[in-house]
Design an enzyme around this catalytic site. Structure first.
Site, PDB file in Angstrom:
ATOM      1  N   VAL A  63      25.358 -62.278 -48.167  1.00 10.09           N
ATOM      2  CA  VAL A  63      24.518 -63.536 -48.298  1.00 10.09           C
ATOM      3  C   VAL A  63      23.039 -63.240 -48.448  1.00 10.09           C
ATOM      4  CG1 VAL A  63      24.177 -63.493 -45.653  1.00 10.09           C
ATOM      5  CG2 VAL A  63      24.359 -65.614 -46.828  1.00 10.09           C
ATOM      6  N   CYS A  64      22.517 -64.282 -49.131  1.00  7.95           N
ATOM      7  CA  CYS A  64      21.110 -64.100 -49.249  1.00  7.95           C
ATOM      8  C   CYS A  64      20.365 -65.511 -48.993  1.00  7.95           C
ATOM      9  CB  CYS A  64      20.775 -63.802 -50.740  1.00  7.95           C
ATOM     10  SG  CYS A  64      21.458 -65.002 -52.160  1.00  7.95           S
ATOM     11  N   TYR A  65      19.423 -66.004 -49.696  1.00 13.00           N
ATOM     12  CA  TYR A  65      18.807 -67.486 -49.537  1.00 13.00           C
ATOM     13  C   TYR A  65      19.780 -68.315 -50.050  1.00 13.00           C
ATOM     14  CZ  TYR A  65      14.535 -64.939 -47.839  1.00 13.00           C
ATOM     15  OH  TYR A  65      13.460 -64.265 -47.465  1.00 13.00           O
ATOM     16  N   GLY A  67      22.281 -67.843 -52.648  1.00  9.21           N
ATOM     17  CA  GLY A  67      23.284 -67.416 -53.559  1.00  9.21           C
ATOM     18  C   GLY A  67      23.060 -66.863 -54.653  1.00  9.21           C
ATOM     19  N   PHE A  92      22.563 -68.338 -47.448  1.00  8.80           N
ATOM     20  CA  PHE A  92      22.587 -69.128 -46.210  1.00  8.80           C
ATOM     21  C   PHE A  92      22.108 -70.277 -45.694  1.00  8.80           C
ATOM     22  CE2 PHE A  92      20.044 -69.346 -41.991  1.00  8.80           C
ATOM     23  CZ  PHE A  92      20.810 -69.003 -41.227  1.00  8.80           C
TER      24      PHE A  92
END
Length: 106
Positions: A63-65, A67, A92
């Protein structure tokens, strides 16, 4: 699996419930502020140890900010031998809007 799969937060939550490993590739400050419970922060400093100690066959959710960065990280991890890798679409931010009660601080 030779490539990662893009999945929605709902599928990531199902994998998490089944014991998948979650890694968060956002910056350390964002991770400290809010993250998925039981996720691990992964960055350039921790990735070598993470790979060395990981079960390469266990499902891995990245997961990142939003996608985007998670897709690059997921592709890299597939290249390092992980066989079951997923990237969360919407990152996220989408996770937090889908599961507001499923976040942690610290």
């Amino acid at each position: 699996m030779t490539e990662f799969k893009r999945i929605p937060p709902e599928q990531a939550q199902a994998l998490r419930a089944q014991g998948a490993v979650l890694v968060d590739v956002r910056d350390a400050q964002a991770f400290q502020s809010n993250h998925i419970p039981d996720s691990q922060h992964l960055d350039n400093h921790s990735i070598a140890d993470f790979i060395a100690n990981a079960d390469l066959d266990k499902p891995l959710v990245v997961v990142c900010y939003h996608g985007n960065s998670s897709q690059s990280a997921a592709a890299y991890l597939v290249g390092q031998g992980f066989s079951d890798v997923y990237s969360v679409d919407g990152g996220f931010e989408r996770w937090r809007s889908t599961f507001p009660e499923e976040t942690a601080q610290g």
